[in-house]
Design an enzyme around this catalytic site. Structure first.
Site, short mmCIF file in Angstrom:
data_model
loop_
_atom_site.label_atom_id
_atom_site.label_comp_id
_atom_site.label_asym_id
_atom_site.label_seq_id
_atom_site.Cartn_x
_atom_site.Cartn_y
_atom_site.Cartn_z
N GLY A 144 0.84 -1.18 0.00
CA GLY A 144 0.00 0.00 0.00
C GLY A 144 0.88 1.24 0.00
O GLY A 144 1.97 1.24 0.58
N HIS A 188 -1.52 -5.92 3.45
CA HIS A 188 -0.42 -6.41 2.63
C HIS A 188 0.85 -6.42 3.48
O HIS A 188 0.87 -5.86 4.58
CB HIS A 188 -0.24 -5.52 1.39
CG HIS A 188 -1.25 -5.80 0.32
ND1 HIS A 188 -1.63 -7.07 -0.04
CD2 HIS A 188 -1.96 -4.95 -0.48
CE1 HIS A 188 -2.53 -7.01 -1.01
NE2 HIS A 188 -2.75 -5.74 -1.29
N PRO A 189 1.93 -7.05 3.01
CA PRO A 189 3.13 -7.13 3.84
C PRO A 189 3.60 -5.77 4.36
O PRO A 189 4.09 -5.68 5.48
CB PRO A 189 4.15 -7.77 2.91
CG PRO A 189 3.34 -8.64 2.01
CD PRO A 189 2.07 -7.86 1.77
N GLU A 190 3.49 -4.74 3.55
CA GLU A 190 3.87 -3.39 3.99
C GLU A 190 2.92 -2.36 3.40
O GLU A 190 2.41 -2.52 2.28
CB GLU A 190 5.28 -3.02 3.54
CG GLU A 190 6.37 -3.96 3.99
CD GLU A 190 6.81 -3.74 5.42
OE1 GLU A 190 6.34 -2.78 6.05
OE2 GLU A 190 7.64 -4.54 5.90
N THR A 191 2.70 -1.30 4.17
CA THR A 191 2.06 -0.09 3.65
C THR A 191 3.00 1.08 3.95
O THR A 191 3.48 1.23 5.07
CB THR A 191 0.69 0.16 4.29
OG1 THR A 191 -0.18 -0.93 3.95
CG2 THR A 191 0.08 1.46 3.79
#
Length: 277
Positions: free
Chosen positions: A20, A50-53
């Site tokens: 994101g 998600h894994p990272e934002t």
């Protein structure tokens, strides 16, 4: 404000690693450090799931960087993230917000990204300091494989890098994720040389990060700041390509330059929407 979902380290949608991206307005200066409070940032990251934002806001002229950048998994804030930085730079360039080189200030220092005419983006990240270490008791049982060597990757990454016997062993891993989390700060990077470099990559990896809420990451830029010096020392070349063999998979081109590692890849925006809260 706008929110995008970007697939990083891939040139096609629904591959690579999704992130994101939220670009905050310059009027976010009303917050103490230019960012909303941590609870809001974590809430958005959890919602995106998600894994990272990544969250970024522009800095005033004369600053050490152009944008301030922070990254959150669904569980916690992290010190360094490659794929979400690539995703953020991609959004800045594809929306016309920035051109050429963009400097970000983050927990791990100033990170520089450069966009190229072919659409790829190069990230300039600190090289992870590798320290040989003993394999912790129980780790091989949790991983389901025997490690040929183990290295600590330093404070910003916090993983154990484990060299395994071959590519087939890495691809076949089915680890006990909960047990892995007891042996490192973030998780475990498992790697081996490519079985056939003619396939377009020099080494293979998989990354498991239970302590930040990511059982297996799809394509991990930060891990390649450790993989690059590890494999450059063994293969005798500073320019390499790594393949992360997750279900989605992705390629990361690495160039080792002493205490800096260049990571290059593509990205694709798959969702462009409006954040209503």
């Amino acid at each position: 404000m706008r929110i995008r979902i970007v697939d990083a380290f891939t040139d096609r949608p629904f591959a690579g690693n999704p992130a994101g991206v939220v670009l905050l307005d310059s009027d976010s200066d009303g917050f103490p450090d230019g960012f909303p409070d941590d609870a809001w940032l974590r809430g958005v990251a959890t919602e995106v799931n998600h894994p990272e934002t990544a969250f970024a806001h522009p800095l005033p002229p004369g600053s050490d960087a152009d944008w301030a950048l922070r990254w959150f998994t669904p569980a916690t804030e992290v010190d360094m993230c490659g794929h979400a930085t690539l995703a953020t730079a991609h959004v800045l360039h594809t929306t016309g917000t920035a051109t050429g080189t963009v400097r970000f200030t983050a927990r791990c220092g100033v990170l520089v990204t450069t966009a190229h005419e072919d659409g790829t983006i190069t990230l300039d990240f600190p090289t992870a300091p590798l320290t040989p270490t003993a394999v912790p008791d129980g780790l091989e049982r949790a991983l389901g494989a025997t490690a040929r060597s183990a290295h600590d990757t330093g404070p910003h990454i916090g993983d154990l890098l484990l060299e395994l016997a071959d590519e087939a062993t890495v691809r076949g891993l089915a680890p006990d994720i909960a047990a892995l989390g007891r042996h490192s700060r973030r998780g475990v990077i498992a790697t081996a040389p490519a079985e056939d470099p003619a396939r377009g990559y020099d080494y293979i990896s998989r990354c498991f990060f239970p302590n930040v809420g990511v059982d297996e990451d799809s394509v991990t830029g930060s891990a390649h700041t450790a993989l690059a010096p590890f494999w450059s020392a063994r293969l005798g070349r500073d320019e390499l390509t790594g393949f992360q063999a997750s279900a989605r998979g992705g390629l990361v081109r690495t160039t080792l330059r002493g205490d800096r590692t260049l990571l290059s890849g593509s990205a694709v925006t798959v969702v462009d929407g409006e954040l209503l809260v």
